[in-house]
Design an enzyme around this catalytic site. Structure first.
Site, PDB file in Angstrom:
ATOM      1  N   SER A  57      14.448 -13.344  -1.605  1.00  0.00           N
ATOM      2  CA  SER A  57      13.753 -12.777  -0.447  1.00  0.00           C
ATOM      3  C   SER A  57      13.668 -13.778   0.697  1.00  0.00           C
ATOM      4  O   SER A  57      13.691 -14.995   0.499  1.00  0.00           O
ATOM      5  CB  SER A  57      12.330 -12.360  -0.829  1.00  0.00           C
ATOM      6  OG  SER A  57      12.361 -11.393  -1.835  1.00  0.00           O
TER       7      SER A  57
HETATM    8  N1  SAH Z   1      12.108 -13.224  -7.006  1.00  0.00           N
HETATM    9  C1  SAH Z   1      13.527 -13.474  -6.870  1.00  0.00           C
HETATM   10  C2  SAH Z   1      14.252 -12.413  -6.058  1.00  0.00           C
HETATM   11  C3  SAH Z   1      14.316 -11.173  -6.799  1.00  0.00           C
HETATM   12  S1  SAH Z   1      15.497  -9.956  -6.347  1.00  0.00           S
HETATM   13  C4  SAH Z   1      13.812 -14.843  -6.295  1.00  0.00           C
HETATM   14  O1  SAH Z   1      12.873 -15.556  -5.927  1.00  0.00           O
HETATM   15  O2  SAH Z   1      14.993 -15.212  -6.236  1.00  0.00           O
HETATM   16  C5  SAH Z   1      14.919  -8.753  -7.502  1.00  0.00           C
HETATM   17  C6  SAH Z   1      15.271  -9.035  -8.923  1.00  0.00           C
HETATM   18  O3  SAH Z   1      14.623  -8.059  -9.731  1.00  0.00           O
HETATM   19  C7  SAH Z   1      16.766  -8.903  -9.209  1.00  0.00           C
HETATM   20  O4  SAH Z   1      17.237 -10.085  -9.770  1.00  0.00           O
HETATM   21  C8  SAH Z   1      16.832  -7.728 -10.184  1.00  0.00           C
HETATM   22  O5  SAH Z   1      17.845  -7.858 -11.143  1.00  0.00           O
HETATM   23  C9  SAH Z   1      15.444  -7.764 -10.818  1.00  0.00           C
HETATM   24  N2  SAH Z   1      14.987  -6.520 -11.443  1.00  0.00           N
HETATM   25  C10 SAH Z   1      15.187  -5.249 -11.014  1.00  0.00           C
HETATM   26  N3  SAH Z   1      14.596  -4.378 -11.855  1.00  0.00           N
HETATM   27  C11 SAH Z   1      14.003  -5.114 -12.848  1.00  0.00           C
HETATM   28  C12 SAH Z   1      13.256  -4.798 -14.031  1.00  0.00           C
HETATM   29  N4  SAH Z   1      13.004  -3.539 -14.391  1.00  0.00           N
HETATM   30  N5  SAH Z   1      12.808  -5.811 -14.789  1.00  0.00           N
HETATM   31  C13 SAH Z   1      13.079  -7.114 -14.477  1.00  0.00           C
HETATM   32  N6  SAH Z   1      13.799  -7.463 -13.390  1.00  0.00           N
HETATM   33  C14 SAH Z   1      14.257  -6.482 -12.580  1.00  0.00           C
END
Ligand code: SAH
Length: 240
Positions: free
Chosen positions: A83
């Site tokens: 993000s």
């Molecule tokens: N917080 C992260 C950015 C996250 S992007 C950072 O600091 O880099 C969102 C992430 O959520 C992605 O990697 C995606 O694969 C994950 N995601 C999506 N649905 C999910 C679920 N049901 N459980 C766990 N992770 C999930």
């Protein structure tokens, strides 16, 4: 030159190396904090301090290092993104963290948000649904010394019952609705920050607070996030 002086010079050179290597981006971080965070209304001192110290460039692909501190989300592989710094700061600030808190993150991604949290609370548990990202974040967080973070590969919809209840829960993927297990695993007085809404494009960043069993909800700002998915995905190399 006398031997002790040579030894002293060598000592100074060696001990100053790691610090100067890290500090290459100190200016970029300061500018990020001033322009992107303070000027837009982030006021929590701890959040500002921590975002000013975490090496964000360590969490992006080599090619994107020059853009690591710019005002945008960046690709981290497997179709996912880290993000924008402002969104990380806002979500962190709204969690109202205290040092003894136990925090759950859904959506580990690169591990950057987890690293930020790890500097503010005792323990961080984070779940990532894409195996490759879960694995690389585990290695990265360990290498950088964020020892109070535990990463798990799985579907975060179910939360992490064996480590619950949590003081705060942060969901970093856009969900259609708020998963009930996360509400159930929140302590009384606990906070959840999550992007929710019916469409993939723009959702509301929402802050929920549990008070005497009731859930209070406050809309923060409209946001764009990669979607919250429900299947543990293994993406092959051609599909990135
Ligand atoms: N917080 C992260 C950015 C996250 S992007 C950072 O600091 O880099 C969102 C992430 O959520 C992605 O990697 C995606 O694969 C994950 N995601 C999506 N649905 C999910 C679920 N049901 N459980 C766990 N992770 C999930």
């Amino acid at each position: 030159m006398k031997l002790p002086i040579l030894i002293l010079i060598a000592y100074v050179l060696v001990t100053s190396l790691p610090a100067s290597a890290q500090d290459r981006y100190a200016e970029n971080r300061k500018e990020m904090v001033d322009r992107q965070l303070k000027e837009r209304g982030i006021t929590d001192k701890n959040t500002l301090h921590v975002l000013g110290t975490i090496p964000r460039h360590e969490f992006v692909h080599e090619d994107l290092i020059p853009a690591a501190y710019t005002d945008q989300a960046l690709a981290i592989g497997n179709g996912q993104t880290i993000s924008q710094p402002y969104i990380v700061a806002l979500m962190t600030q709204e969690l109202d963290l205290r040092p003894n808190d136990r925090v759950l993150e859904i959506g580990t991604g690169s591990g950057y948000q987890a690293a930020v949290l790890s500097k503010m609370v005792d323990s961080v548990y984070t779940i990532e649904i894409i195996e490759e990202l879960a694995r690389s974040a585990t290695v990265r967080l360990k290498r950088l010394g964020y020892d109070n973070v535990v990463v798990r590969w799985g579907d975060g919809y179910h939360g992490w019952p064996s480590n619950s209840p949590f003081d705060a829960i942060i969901v970093t993927a856009g969900a259609d609705s708020i998963p009930q297990p996360l509400i159930d695993q929140l302590k009384d007085g606990g906070r959840i920050v999550i992007p929710v809404g019916p469409t993939n494009l723009v959702r509301q960043l929402v802050k929920l607070t549990k008070k005497k069993g009731k859930i209070l909800s406050k809309n923060l700002i409209p946001v764009r996030f990669v979607p919250f998915t429900r299947k543990s995905i293994r993406i092959d190399k051609n599909n990135k």
